[in-house]
Design a protein around this motif. Structure first.
Motif, PDB file in Angstrom:
ATOM      1  N   ILE A   1       0.878  -1.171   0.000  1.00 15.17           N
ATOM      2  CA  ILE A   1       0.000   0.000   0.000  1.00 15.17           C
ATOM      3  C   ILE A   1       0.915   1.220   0.000  1.00 15.17           C
ATOM      4  O   ILE A   1       1.736   1.398   0.904  1.00 15.17           O
ATOM      5  CB  ILE A   1      -0.949   0.017   1.207  1.00 15.17           C
ATOM      6  CG1 ILE A   1      -1.922  -1.173   1.117  1.00 15.17           C
ATOM      7  CG2 ILE A   1      -1.715   1.334   1.284  1.00 15.17           C
ATOM      8  CD1 ILE A   1      -2.887  -1.273   2.288  1.00 15.17           C
ATOM      9  N   GLY A   2       0.790   2.044  -1.047  1.00 13.71           N
ATOM     10  CA  GLY A   2       1.673   3.183  -1.225  1.00 13.71           C
ATOM     11  C   GLY A   2       1.657   4.143  -0.053  1.00 13.71           C
ATOM     12  O   GLY A   2       0.596   4.581   0.397  1.00 13.71           O
ATOM     13  N   LYS A   3       2.845   4.445   0.475  1.00 12.41           N
ATOM     14  CA  LYS A   3       3.045   5.332   1.622  1.00 12.41           C
ATOM     15  C   LYS A   3       2.314   4.833   2.871  1.00 12.41           C
ATOM     16  O   LYS A   3       2.241   5.529   3.879  1.00 12.41           O
ATOM     17  CB  LYS A   3       2.621   6.770   1.304  1.00 12.41           C
ATOM     18  CG  LYS A   3       3.430   7.422   0.191  1.00 12.41           C
ATOM     19  CD  LYS A   3       3.016   8.877  -0.007  1.00 12.41           C
ATOM     20  CE  LYS A   3       3.906   9.588  -1.002  1.00 12.41           C
ATOM     21  NZ  LYS A   3       3.953   8.954  -2.325  1.00 12.41           N
ATOM     22  N   GLY A   4       1.762   3.621   2.784  1.00  9.03           N
ATOM     23  CA  GLY A   4       1.030   3.075   3.930  1.00  9.03           C
ATOM     24  C   GLY A   4      -0.196   3.884   4.275  1.00  9.03           C
ATOM     25  O   GLY A   4      -0.645   3.879   5.429  1.00  9.03           O
ATOM     26  N   GLN A   5      -0.764   4.552   3.282  1.00 11.16           N
ATOM     27  CA  GLN A   5      -1.887   5.457   3.552  1.00 11.16           C
ATOM     28  C   GLN A   5      -3.090   5.146   2.671  1.00 11.16           C
ATOM     29  O   GLN A   5      -2.952   4.674   1.547  1.00 11.16           O
ATOM     30  CB  GLN A   5      -1.472   6.913   3.305  1.00 11.16           C
ATOM     31  CG  GLN A   5      -0.368   7.414   4.221  1.00 11.16           C
ATOM     32  CD  GLN A   5       0.032   8.857   3.896  1.00 11.16           C
ATOM     33  OE1 GLN A   5      -0.408   9.432   2.905  1.00 11.16           O
ATOM     34  NE2 GLN A   5       0.872   9.428   4.744  1.00 11.16           N
ATOM     35  N   PHE A   6      -4.270   5.412   3.211  1.00 10.52           N
ATOM     36  CA  PHE A   6      -5.488   5.422   2.414  1.00 10.52           C
ATOM     37  C   PHE A   6      -6.517   6.306   3.106  1.00 10.52           C
ATOM     38  O   PHE A   6      -6.405   6.598   4.303  1.00 10.52           O
ATOM     39  CB  PHE A   6      -6.047   3.997   2.219  1.00 10.52           C
ATOM     40  CG  PHE A   6      -6.487   3.304   3.484  1.00 10.52           C
ATOM     41  CD1 PHE A   6      -7.791   3.428   3.948  1.00 10.52           C
ATOM     42  CD2 PHE A   6      -5.604   2.504   4.194  1.00 10.52           C
ATOM     43  CE1 PHE A   6      -8.202   2.772   5.104  1.00 10.52           C
ATOM     44  CE2 PHE A   6      -6.009   1.846   5.348  1.00 10.52           C
ATOM     45  CZ  PHE A   6      -7.304   1.991   5.798  1.00 10.52           C
ATOM     46  N   GLU A   7      -7.497   6.746   2.336  1.00  8.29           N
ATOM     47  CA  GLU A   7      -8.540   7.636   2.858  1.00  8.29           C
ATOM     48  C   GLU A   7      -9.876   6.926   2.814  1.00  8.29           C
ATOM     49  O   GLU A   7     -10.215   6.243   1.840  1.00  8.29           O
ATOM     50  CB  GLU A   7      -8.592   8.927   2.038  1.00  8.29           C
ATOM     51  CG  GLU A   7      -9.351  10.047   2.722  1.00  8.29           C
ATOM     52  CD  GLU A   7      -9.117  11.400   2.065  1.00  8.29           C
ATOM     53  OE1 GLU A   7     -10.112  11.961   1.550  1.00  8.29           O
ATOM     54  OE2 GLU A   7      -7.956  11.856   2.061  1.00  8.29           O
ATOM     55  N   LEU A   8     -10.633   7.082   3.884  1.00  5.44           N
ATOM     56  CA  LEU A   8     -11.922   6.417   4.004  1.00  5.44           C
ATOM     57  C   LEU A   8     -12.891   7.319   4.751  1.00  5.44           C
ATOM     58  O   LEU A   8     -12.583   7.759   5.869  1.00  5.44           O
ATOM     59  CB  LEU A   8     -11.736   5.093   4.747  1.00  5.44           C
ATOM     60  CG  LEU A   8     -12.871   4.097   4.741  1.00  5.44           C
ATOM     61  CD1 LEU A   8     -13.232   3.678   3.315  1.00  5.44           C
ATOM     62  CD2 LEU A   8     -12.482   2.868   5.560  1.00  5.44           C
ATOM     63  N   THR A   9     -14.013   7.636   4.095  1.00  2.59           N
ATOM     64  CA  THR A   9     -15.049   8.536   4.660  1.00  2.59           C
ATOM     65  C   THR A   9     -14.439   9.806   5.252  1.00  2.59           C
ATOM     66  O   THR A   9     -14.764  10.206   6.372  1.00  2.59           O
ATOM     67  CB  THR A   9     -15.891   7.804   5.715  1.00  2.59           C
ATOM     68  OG1 THR A   9     -15.041   7.341   6.777  1.00  2.59           O
ATOM     69  CG2 THR A   9     -16.643   6.628   5.101  1.00  2.59           C
ATOM     70  N   GLY A  10     -13.526  10.396   4.476  1.00  3.71           N
ATOM     71  CA  GLY A  10     -12.941  11.670   4.875  1.00  3.71           C
ATOM     72  C   GLY A  10     -11.812  11.593   5.875  1.00  3.71           C
ATOM     73  O   GLY A  10     -11.234  12.618   6.238  1.00  3.71           O
TER      74      GLY A  10
END
Length: 346
Positions: free
Chosen positions: A83-92
């Motif tokens: 997972i790129g940069k260990g980041q993801f966005e979910l519901t803001g």
């Protein structure tokens, strides 16, 4: 001969409790030994024209499974691959996962599900023997949202099919994408460059210098990535910088039932492995980071390209690519996967 399942405990001082090992045998020379540490494949012996050999990579020193730098045999998650940069966005809200692969998150994090003990039990039904592993992961573990539970069941039948059934759910929305990380060498020793691979996939995922998907899905035709017909792994490997460590796309969605996705064959021994899966693709990794520094089973050096991984799952970094099949599983909904490793001799 009948199907059997046996159990023993390994007393290894490096672990904080005994490791439980289960061995499933089909009475025809095929056997697989499973561990409750990492819900892992510790050994897989298969018959060939040259006898019965262990066709997976293992550590000579069992304590190395604690750090397991190569992820030998383990169940990885909550989210397999990178997972790129260990980041993801979910519901803001932006979630930061553990970065355990440079700037990125790999195979569930520094500990993930692969470096922990799972609850386990063996079982036998008509025509199959098996072992089921269960683990819980608390909200915030490795940065993931929600209290999470996973169950992985291995089974073996007389025909030579090893089936892995996965089920998981969480009490919060989040990504789930599990797989198994066994390394195969159907010759039982040496490198895999002369073994023949077929991948039922006309596209692959392009990656950047950190092996993070760019979002592009080039066609394999006319490139070193083309395994639509059987091809020796080493034939064009030098044309791929660093070696193969890419995801091949077989379809744009999960399948209802397992479909053939990869075939690996060793011409000398005749051993053949067919991989069938419900997953939309497979990560093919050619053991590029093995360097001979660590001893494997029977004291063999773990040389570069000494084994390959065929990891069926949903596309890597899919949580950050709306055009990829989704790895987002809603709270209290169940994630499932079935993959079959079918062994035969030609």
């Amino acid at each position: 001969m009948a199907l059997t399942v046996t159990q023993r405990e390994l007393q290894e001082p490096a672990f904080d409790k005994p490791v439980t090992l289960y061995t499933l045998e089909n009475g025809q020379g095929l056997s697989v030994t499973l561990s409750d540490f990492g819900a892992a494949v510790w050994s897989l012996k298969a018959p060939g024209n040259d006898g019965i050999k262990d066709v997976t990579l293992t550590y000579q020193n069992p304590s190395l499974y604690i750090a397991n730098p190569y992820f030998f045999g383990v169940t990885v998650g909550r989210c397999a691959n990178r997972i790129g940069k260990g980041q993801f966005e979910l519901t803001g809200r932006r979630y930061q996962l553990t970065r355990n692969d440079g700037n990125n998150h790999l195979h569930g994090g520094a500990k993930g599900l692969s470096k922990r003990f799972w609850d386990s039990w063996s079982w036998q039904v008509a025509g199959k023997v098996g072992v089921t592993f269960v683990i819980h992961s608390e909200d915030g573990d490795e940065g993931y949202p929600g209290n999470f539970k996973a169950q992985v069941s291995y089974s073996l039948d007389e025909a030579g099919d090893i089936t892995i059934d996965y089920a998981a759910e969480s009490d919060a929305d989040g990504p789930i994408n599990l797989t198994n990380h066994t390394y195969f060498n159907l010759a039982g020793s040496g490198d895999v460059l002369g073994q023949e691979l077929t991948l039922q996939a006309g596209r692959y995922i392009a990656v950047d210098g950190e092996l993070i998907p760019t979002g592009e899905l080039p066609a394999v035709a006319g490139t070193a990535m083309d395994f639509l017909k059987p091809k020796a792994i080493g034939l064009e490997i030098e044309a791929v910088k660093g070696g193969y460590d890419h995801f091949w796309v077989a379809r744009d969605h999960k399948a209802a039932d397992p479909e053939l996705i990869a075939t690996l064959r060793d011409p000398k021994s005749g051993r053949t492995l067919e991989l069938l899966s419900t997953e939309p693709g497979v990560q093919f990794y050619s053991g590029n980071f093995l360097d001979g520094a660590i001893k494997g089973g029977e004291g063999r050096a773990l040389i570069r390209h000494g084994g390959i991984c065929l990891e069926p799952h949903i596309h890597p970094d899919a949580i950050n690519h709306p055009g990829f099949p989704s790895v987002l599983v809603k709270a209290h909904q169940q994630y499932t996967q079935r993959s079959i490793y079918r062994f035969s001799v030609t």
